[in-house]
Motif scaffolding. Structure first.
Motif, mmCIF file in Angstrom:
data_model
loop_
_atom_site.group_PDB
_atom_site.id
_atom_site.type_symbol
_atom_site.label_atom_id
_atom_site.label_comp_id
_atom_site.label_asym_id
_atom_site.label_seq_id
_atom_site.Cartn_x
_atom_site.Cartn_y
_atom_site.Cartn_z
ATOM 1 N N LEU A 12 -1.766 -4.134 -4.520
ATOM 2 C CA LEU A 12 -2.364 -2.934 -3.941
ATOM 3 C C LEU A 12 -1.349 -2.153 -3.103
ATOM 4 O O LEU A 12 -1.334 -0.918 -3.136
ATOM 5 C CB LEU A 12 -3.572 -3.310 -3.082
ATOM 6 N N THR A 13 -0.508 -2.876 -2.379
ATOM 7 C CA THR A 13 0.526 -2.206 -1.588
ATOM 8 C C THR A 13 1.477 -1.435 -2.495
ATOM 9 O O THR A 13 1.803 -0.270 -2.235
ATOM 10 C CB THR A 13 1.311 -3.226 -0.753
ATOM 11 N N GLY A 14 1.916 -2.089 -3.561
ATOM 12 C CA GLY A 14 2.821 -1.435 -4.491
ATOM 13 C C GLY A 14 2.191 -0.227 -5.165
ATOM 14 O O GLY A 14 2.817 0.835 -5.287
ATOM 15 N N LEU A 15 0.940 -0.355 -5.601
ATOM 16 C CA LEU A 15 0.258 0.754 -6.267
ATOM 17 C C LEU A 15 0.023 1.910 -5.299
ATOM 18 O O LEU A 15 0.141 3.079 -5.683
ATOM 19 C CB LEU A 15 -1.075 0.270 -6.847
ATOM 20 N N ALA A 16 -0.322 1.590 -4.056
ATOM 21 C CA ALA A 16 -0.529 2.644 -3.059
ATOM 22 C C ALA A 16 0.752 3.433 -2.825
ATOM 23 O O ALA A 16 0.733 4.672 -2.724
ATOM 24 C CB ALA A 16 -1.023 2.033 -1.749
ATOM 25 N N VAL A 17 1.866 2.721 -2.759
ATOM 26 C CA VAL A 17 3.151 3.391 -2.535
ATOM 27 C C VAL A 17 3.532 4.235 -3.752
ATOM 28 O O VAL A 17 4.050 5.348 -3.611
ATOM 29 C CB VAL A 17 4.248 2.355 -2.223
ATOM 30 N N LEU A 18 3.283 3.721 -4.948
ATOM 31 C CA LEU A 18 3.564 4.502 -6.153
ATOM 32 C C LEU A 18 2.739 5.785 -6.175
ATOM 33 O O LEU A 18 3.225 6.846 -6.573
ATOM 34 C CB LEU A 18 3.269 3.663 -7.402
ATOM 35 N N ILE A 68 -8.338 -5.916 0.472
ATOM 36 C CA ILE A 68 -8.130 -4.606 -0.159
ATOM 37 C C ILE A 68 -7.719 -3.567 0.887
ATOM 38 O O ILE A 68 -6.790 -2.782 0.673
ATOM 39 C CB ILE A 68 -9.408 -4.163 -0.896
ATOM 40 N N LEU A 69 -8.395 -3.572 2.032
ATOM 41 C CA LEU A 69 -8.040 -2.650 3.117
ATOM 42 C C LEU A 69 -6.620 -2.922 3.599
ATOM 43 O O LEU A 69 -5.841 -1.979 3.841
ATOM 44 C CB LEU A 69 -9.026 -2.816 4.277
ATOM 45 N N ASN A 70 -6.273 -4.176 3.686
ATOM 46 C CA ASN A 70 -4.943 -4.560 4.163
ATOM 47 C C ASN A 70 -3.852 -4.103 3.200
ATOM 48 O O ASN A 70 -2.904 -3.415 3.584
ATOM 49 C CB ASN A 70 -4.891 -6.083 4.347
ATOM 50 N N GLY A 71 -3.995 -4.496 1.931
ATOM 51 C CA GLY A 71 -2.956 -4.192 0.951
ATOM 52 C C GLY A 71 -2.936 -2.756 0.493
ATOM 53 O O GLY A 71 -1.867 -2.204 0.207
ATOM 54 N N GLY A 72 -4.111 -2.120 0.450
ATOM 55 C CA GLY A 72 -4.178 -0.773 -0.082
ATOM 56 C C GLY A 72 -3.928 0.327 0.927
ATOM 57 O O GLY A 72 -3.557 1.442 0.546
ATOM 58 N N ILE A 104 -0.796 -1.933 5.030
ATOM 59 C CA ILE A 104 0.585 -2.354 4.770
ATOM 60 C C ILE A 104 1.445 -1.209 4.244
ATOM 61 O O ILE A 104 2.589 -1.035 4.692
ATOM 62 C CB ILE A 104 0.628 -3.561 3.807
ATOM 63 N N PRO A 105 0.966 -0.382 3.295
ATOM 64 C CA PRO A 105 1.804 0.753 2.875
ATOM 65 C C PRO A 105 2.168 1.667 4.033
ATOM 66 O O PRO A 105 3.324 2.098 4.155
ATOM 67 C CB PRO A 105 0.924 1.476 1.846
ATOM 68 N N VAL A 106 1.196 1.989 4.891
ATOM 69 C CA VAL A 106 1.480 2.862 6.038
ATOM 70 C C VAL A 106 2.518 2.219 6.959
ATOM 71 O O VAL A 106 3.506 2.860 7.357
ATOM 72 C CB VAL A 106 0.183 3.162 6.823
ATOM 73 N N ALA A 107 2.317 0.939 7.287
ATOM 74 C CA ALA A 107 3.232 0.251 8.205
ATOM 75 C C ALA A 107 4.630 0.137 7.615
ATOM 76 O O ALA A 107 5.633 0.421 8.289
ATOM 77 C CB ALA A 107 2.688 -1.139 8.549
ATOM 78 N N ILE A 146 4.151 3.487 15.463
ATOM 79 C CA ILE A 146 2.935 3.519 14.641
ATOM 80 C C ILE A 146 2.964 2.388 13.622
ATOM 81 O O ILE A 146 1.958 1.699 13.403
ATOM 82 C CB ILE A 146 2.806 4.881 13.936
ATOM 83 N N GLY A 147 4.127 2.182 13.010
ATOM 84 C CA GLY A 147 4.258 1.102 12.039
ATOM 85 C C GLY A 147 3.966 -0.259 12.646
ATOM 86 O O GLY A 147 3.259 -1.086 12.058
#
Length: 309
Positions: A55-61, A220-224, A227-230, A26-27
């Motif tokens: 955005l990736t970092g904030l989504a993970v947080l 925004i879609l990519n980083g938020g 990327i966090p999911v992957a 999936i990743g």
């Protein structure tokens, strides 16, 4: 009783291995949309580095905080000094990756990134003592030859700095996965957090120059989201399967990302790079088949031994 216990352990191990393969699969699939979305956003380098990483970092947080509410004694955000080291490695990898995207073709980036299973095999042997099987040993020089063809094409087209940056990214990802495997600790958040430090460094430059993006929604879609999911999926992988197997998930990106870019932008790599990419993909497919047969053979022998016992 011993035979029953062994069979139970073998079944649990097989189930765990299967779950690990599904997670990293999936990743890899989600990650294949990374480069196309960066290109579709038509953004400047520092804008990509800042927005994507932040955005990736904030989504993970946010994901981590929700997890902590559900389970106060659950997974740590960064697991000790090893976790910090892995975040640092992923931070450099995030920077070299974006640099590569801006300085060579999408196909070259993902073809070269596909060398990271071989890097992972070498590093796992060196750092963990996980001796690679014969198929991996044979695959290393073949994939290296393919990567050298791609870099050679880069010298012809002037893209060699981007190609070398992609090679550095492949090494750094393999190193981070191997360190995670060696720690035997859940490092699911470390990869995604790796984008925060480059983003923080880029923010002053973006603040001075302003955001340069014609379609920032894709960024925004990519980083938020993507990327966090992957990154979380790929970071969880080493808990279930060896680092070289996790790295194989990037083969999905290797195959699909150039297809997406070709369909959307009509970007076709030069013939020498295509030849090198073909060598890399063919070698990794053959390697995957050989590894699958080896694992199945081991399971059959274990099952036969348990029946005898």
């Amino acid at each position: 009783m011993s035979a029953v216990s062994s069979q139970t352990e073998a079944a649990a191990s097989a189930q765990s291995y299967g779950q690990g393969l599904a997670i990293v699969g999936i990743g890899g699939l989600v990650l294949s949309f990374d480069i196309p979305l960066i290109r579709m956003s038509e953004s400047a380098f520092w804008t990509v580095l800042a927005v994507r990483g932040l955005l990736t970092g904030l989504a993970v947080l946010l994901i981590w905080q929700v997890d902590r509410i559900r389970n106060p004694r659950g997974q740590k955000l960064i697991a000790g000094w090893t976790g910090l080291l892995i975040v640092a490695v992923f931070s450099v990898a995030a920077t070299t990756f974006v640099f590569a995207v801006f300085n060579t073709s999408a196909a070259n980036v993902v073809f070269i990134l596909a060398f990271n299973p071989m890097f992972a095999a070498i590093l796992s042997w060196w750092l963990i003592g996980e001796r690679p099987p014969l198929a991996t040993v044979l695959a290393i020089p073949a994939t290296l030859f393919g990567v050298l063809l791609i870099i050679g094409a880069g010298f012809e087209t002037g893209n060699w700095t981007g190609d070398l940056s992609a090679l550095a990214t492949a090494f750094l990802i393999a190193l981070a996965l191997t360190l995670s495997r060696r720690s035997r600790t859940d490092m699911r958040y470390t990869a995604a957090l790796g984008g925060l430090l480059p983003a923080i460094i880029a923010l002053p430059l973006v603040a001075g120059e302003g955001l340069h993006s014609d379609a920032i929604i894709w960024l925004i879609l990519n980083g938020g989201v993507l990327i966090p999911v992957a990154m979380i999926c790929l970071a969880i992988g080493p808990m279930f399967v060896p680092a070289p197997v996790v790295s194989m998930a990037f083969l999905i990106e290797t195959v699909l990302a150039p297809v997406w870019v070709w369909l959307i932008f009509g970007e076709r790599p030069v013939d020498l790079a295509m030849a090198g990419g073909g060598v890399v993909i063919a070698t990794l497919v053959a390697h995957s088949v050989a590894e699958l047969r080896r694992v199945r053979g081991q399971r059959r022998r274990l099952a036969a031994q348990n029946r005898v016992d």
